[in-house]
Design a protein around this motif. Structure first.
Motif, PDB file in Angstrom:
ATOM      1  N   UNK A  48       4.592 -13.284  -1.973  1.00 41.01           N
ATOM      2  CA  UNK A  48       3.961 -12.852  -0.731  1.00 41.01           C
ATOM      3  C   UNK A  48       2.799 -11.915  -0.997  1.00 41.01           C
ATOM      4  N   UNK A  49       1.825 -11.996  -0.111  1.00 38.00           N
ATOM      5  CA  UNK A  49       0.685 -11.098  -0.169  1.00 38.00           C
ATOM      6  C   UNK A  49       0.184 -10.806   1.216  1.00 38.00           C
ATOM      7  N   UNK A  50      -0.701  -9.843   1.309  1.00 34.72           N
ATOM      8  CA  UNK A  50      -1.305  -9.474   2.576  1.00 34.72           C
ATOM      9  C   UNK A  50      -2.807  -9.391   2.434  1.00 34.72           C
ATOM     10  N   UNK A  51      -3.490  -9.801   3.481  1.00 41.90           N
ATOM     11  CA  UNK A  51      -4.955  -9.741   3.492  1.00 41.90           C
ATOM     12  C   UNK A  51      -5.381  -8.815   4.626  1.00 41.90           C
ATOM     13  N   UNK A  52      -6.407  -7.993   4.351  1.00 41.81           N
ATOM     14  CA  UNK A  52      -6.888  -7.063   5.353  1.00 41.81           C
ATOM     15  C   UNK A  52      -8.379  -6.847   5.130  1.00 41.81           C
TER      16      UNK A  52
ATOM     17  N   UNK B  96       0.814  -1.216   0.000  1.00 43.37           N
ATOM     18  CA  UNK B  96       0.000   0.000   0.000  1.00 43.37           C
ATOM     19  C   UNK B  96       0.845   1.262   0.000  1.00 43.37           C
ATOM     20  N   UNK B  97       2.118   1.117   0.304  1.00 41.33           N
ATOM     21  CA  UNK B  97       2.979   2.288   0.433  1.00 41.33           C
ATOM     22  C   UNK B  97       4.183   2.181  -0.505  1.00 41.33           C
ATOM     23  N   UNK B  98       5.328   1.820  -0.003  1.00 45.17           N
ATOM     24  CA  UNK B  98       6.585   1.865  -0.760  1.00 45.17           C
ATOM     25  C   UNK B  98       6.596   0.953  -1.990  1.00 45.17           C
ATOM     26  N   UNK B  99       5.904  -0.169  -1.948  1.00 44.88           N
ATOM     27  CA  UNK B  99       5.930  -1.135  -3.054  1.00 44.88           C
ATOM     28  C   UNK B  99       4.625  -1.158  -3.845  1.00 44.88           C
ATOM     29  N   UNK B 100       3.871  -0.092  -3.772  1.00 44.23           N
ATOM     30  CA  UNK B 100       2.562  -0.045  -4.420  1.00 44.23           C
ATOM     31  C   UNK B 100       2.629  -0.383  -5.911  1.00 44.23           C
ATOM     32  N   UNK B 101       3.701   0.017  -6.585  1.00 40.20           N
ATOM     33  CA  UNK B 101       3.815  -0.230  -8.028  1.00 40.20           C
ATOM     34  C   UNK B 101       4.007  -1.710  -8.361  1.00 40.20           C
ATOM     35  N   UNK B 102       4.331  -2.546  -7.369  1.00 40.02           N
ATOM     36  CA  UNK B 102       4.541  -3.974  -7.595  1.00 40.02           C
ATOM     37  C   UNK B 102       3.319  -4.814  -7.215  1.00 40.02           C
ATOM     38  N   UNK B 103       2.217  -4.162  -6.870  1.00 42.06           N
ATOM     39  CA  UNK B 103       1.055  -4.852  -6.308  1.00 42.06           C
ATOM     40  C   UNK B 103       0.104  -5.390  -7.369  1.00 42.06           C
ATOM     41  N   UNK B 104      -0.402  -6.579  -7.106  1.00 42.42           N
ATOM     42  CA  UNK B 104      -1.580  -7.116  -7.777  1.00 42.42           C
ATOM     43  C   UNK B 104      -2.695  -6.866  -6.768  1.00 42.42           C
ATOM     44  N   UNK B 105      -3.634  -6.018  -7.123  1.00 45.66           N
ATOM     45  CA  UNK B 105      -4.585  -5.490  -6.169  1.00 45.66           C
ATOM     46  C   UNK B 105      -5.970  -6.115  -6.324  1.00 45.66           C
TER      47      UNK B 105
ATOM     48  N   UNK C 142      -1.150  -8.765  -3.468  1.00 46.08           N
ATOM     49  CA  UNK C 142       0.001  -9.637  -3.638  1.00 46.08           C
ATOM     50  C   UNK C 142       1.083  -8.897  -4.400  1.00 46.08           C
ATOM     51  N   UNK C 143       2.313  -9.311  -4.190  1.00 48.78           N
ATOM     52  CA  UNK C 143       3.377  -8.875  -5.082  1.00 48.78           C
ATOM     53  C   UNK C 143       3.177  -9.579  -6.420  1.00 48.78           C
ATOM     54  N   UNK C 144       3.587  -8.938  -7.496  1.00 49.59           N
ATOM     55  CA  UNK C 144       3.566  -9.610  -8.784  1.00 49.59           C
ATOM     56  C   UNK C 144       4.432 -10.864  -8.660  1.00 49.59           C
TER      57      UNK C 144
END
Length: 91
Positions: free
Chosen positions: A38-42, A15-24, A30-32
């Motif tokens: 790795x991914x995060x759930x919220x 959501x912050x520093x690596x936002x450009x690498x996210x599969x949303x 998740x990271x691409x």
């Protein structure tokens, strides 16, 4: 020292520093797969379809956060419950 972000570092990084690498997805990021698995759930909503979609891109992945709501189409192969230790002062 604010430590709440360490409870789900993948989510906050994506959501912050690596936002450009996210599969949303909604409540799930998740990271691409080319970068790392790795991914995060919220969210407290079912994310089964989103997990199944991401799983079609990679052989395995790790999801950080509270156990997500899933259905019979998704099988959790293993679960690793970990405690994280943080140092709050210099050695």
């Amino acid at each position: 020292m604010d430590t709440f972000k360490s409870d789900n570092p993948a989510w906050y990084s994506l959501n912050e520093a690596h936002e450009e690498f996210a599969v949303n997805y909604d409540g799930l990021k998740f990271y691409q797969p080319a970068y790392c698995p790795f991914g995060g759930v919220f969210t407290d909503k079912s994310v089964a379809l989103n997990i199944a979609d991401y799983a079609s891109f990679t052989d395995y992945f790790f999801l950080i956060g509270d156990e997500p709501k899933i259905d019979q189409n998704v099988k959790i192969d293993g679960e690793l419950v970990c405690n994280q230790m943080l140092r709050n002062q210099l050695i």
